[in-house]
Write an enzyme that holds these catalytic residues in place. Structure first.
Site, PDB file in Angstrom:
ATOM      1  CE  LYS A  92      48.087  15.573  15.108  1.00 16.57           C
ATOM      2  NZ  LYS A  92      49.132  14.606  16.174  1.00 16.57           N
ATOM      3  CD  GLU A 150      54.043  19.368  19.306  1.00 16.59           C
ATOM      4  OE1 GLU A 150      53.108  18.490  19.187  1.00 16.59           O
ATOM      5  OE2 GLU A 150      52.989  19.930  20.780  1.00 16.59           O
ATOM      6  CB  SER A 208      43.528  10.478  11.310  1.00 12.54           C
ATOM      7  OG  SER A 208      44.735  10.593  10.374  1.00 12.54           O
TER       8      SER A 208
END
Length: 421
Positions: A99, A121, A388
């Site tokens: 991210k 968010e 991830s």
């Protein structure tokens, strides 16, 4: 596969409307948001394309994010599964997941645009954590919207977001999860966009967000191409988990035109097949084409178009929709979809922890479960899995499933200690 692959959107859409296909994406938002999105589109086509921006972004990726992330040969797993298994380990990036690639890019873009306040968010909390860290690094005010359910099950990430100086807003509406956090963030942006920049965490939403997020996350596949060349690896199969789709589209990006490489996306199979028990949208044609949260794609919804309740043990995979580019790639047959249940994800987590010394995030564990499942029928292939994120954030979930009694005892002792302080 006869249809054209859309690497980038065309006028905001991926694919073309016909009798056999759809154009996914678009910009379906209240009129009040059009100026902000148009401003963002201009910034995407100008600021983001400048060499000076790219240079500064690459420097942040190197000196702040810690890229490149390693490509690990899973020797023990390979021997057991009878395939050559490699892991692209995004868990070693700053804040523990992919991210941060997108977060630091968008916050940098916001700063170049003259914005002073960032909103975002988050579901599992990794995007919120990454945005909070990026804001701390670049000196920006930060507000994170998070569903009340996710706030409770991802407290470590909430704590760290606040440590970075972010304000975390617990969203009480709807199912109190990611889709509701997205809605609330969009409402906030519509009220105050002149100095506020909305950092969307996945490759979805109104144009140009799907293109922006994919471009920032494509650093994963760009690195992977280089690493494969250096190690003389020719992958047969790439596997990634998919909620909204940011890690998967970033992982697949530089392999989309390589037809020799199979691309496999793993959805959240949850705990059952009924509505509200999983987040399987694409695998069994469970989802319907519709418009929600600013874009056209496949969504789990009722006959009136209301988004359905979903479930996953991983907070980052329980989204009812999917990014428009992935919807396009599935429809033309370029990306295949499968799913892994909560139980299979936990088993994959234990397997790779025991055999490879890594603790993957629950989201990533779904991708790893996909590799294990595939290895039951497929042998002697080179498989690369995008891990991830790492699983530190999930301890409040995994511990109660895997060591319930010890976890309860630990929490009771901690609660006792807190009361005595």
């Amino acid at each position: 596969m006869k249809h054209k692959i859309f690497i980038h959107s065309k006028k905001g859409f991926f694919g073309e409307d016909s009798k056999t296909s759809h154009a996914f994406g678009g910009r379906y938002v209240p009129e009040i948001l059009y100026p902000a999105l148009k401003e963002l589109e201009i910034a995407y086509k100008t600021i983001m394309q400048k060499k000076s921006f790219a240079k500064e972004y690459r420097e942040l990726l190197s000196k702040f994010v810690g890229r490149p992330t390693p490509l690990i040969y899973a020797k023990n797993a390979s021997k057991i599964l009878k395939n050559e298994i490699y892991l692209k380990f995004e868990g070693l990036a700053n804040t523990g997941a992919h991210k941060i690639n997108n977060a630091i890019g968008q916050v940098l873009l916001a700063k170049k645009m003259g914005k002073t306040r960032i909103i975002a968010e988050t579901g599992a909390g990794q995007h919120g954590l990454a945005v909070s860290a990026a804001c701390a690094k670049l000196g920006m005010e930060c507000v994170i919207f998070m569903g009340e359910v996710d706030v409770k099950r991802q407290f470590p990430n909430v704590f760290n977001m606040q440590l970075f100086g972010a304000k975390v807003v617990s969203v009480q509406s709807g199912s109190k999860t990611l889709k509701d956090a997205v809605n609330e963030a969009l409402r906030e942006w519509s009220k105050e966009s002149h100095n506020t920049f909305y950092v969307l965490g996945s490759a979805l939403g109104p144009y140009p967000f799907p293109d922006i997020v994919r471009d920032f996350q494509s650093i994963i596949s760009k690195e992977l191409k280089t690493q494969c060349k250096k190690l003389k690896i020719s992958p047969d199969i790439l596997i990634a988990c998919v909620g909204g789709g940011s890690n998967s589209i970033g992982f697949f990006r530089h392999f989309l035109l390589d037809s020799k490489v199979k691309l496999l996306a793993i959805e959240a199979g949850g705990k059952g097949k009924n509505i509200g028990e999983n987040a399987i949208r694409m695998q069994n044609n469970n989802a319907k084409v519709g418009i929600a949260q600013g874009y056209k794609s496949y969504f789990l919804s009722d006959e009136y178009g209301n988004l359905s309740h979903t479930h996953s043990i991983s907070a980052g995979l329980d989204y009812a929709g999917i990014g428009p580019q992935l919807a396009h790639l599935q429809e033309i047959g370029r990306v295949e979809f499968s799913s892994a249940s909560d139980e299979e994800a936990l088993e994959a987590l234990k397997f790779f922890a025991k055999n490879e010394g890594i603790i993957p995030a629950l989201e990533s564990s779904h991708a790893l479960a996909g590799a294990i499942k595939l290895s039951k029928t497929t042998k002697n292939k080179t498989i690369i899995v995008n891990v991830s994120g790492r699983g530190d954030k999930d301890i409040f979930i995994t511990a109660k499933y895997l060591q319930k009694e010890n976890w309860i005892a630990f929490l009771e002792e901690e609660a006792k200690t807190c009361k005595e302080m």
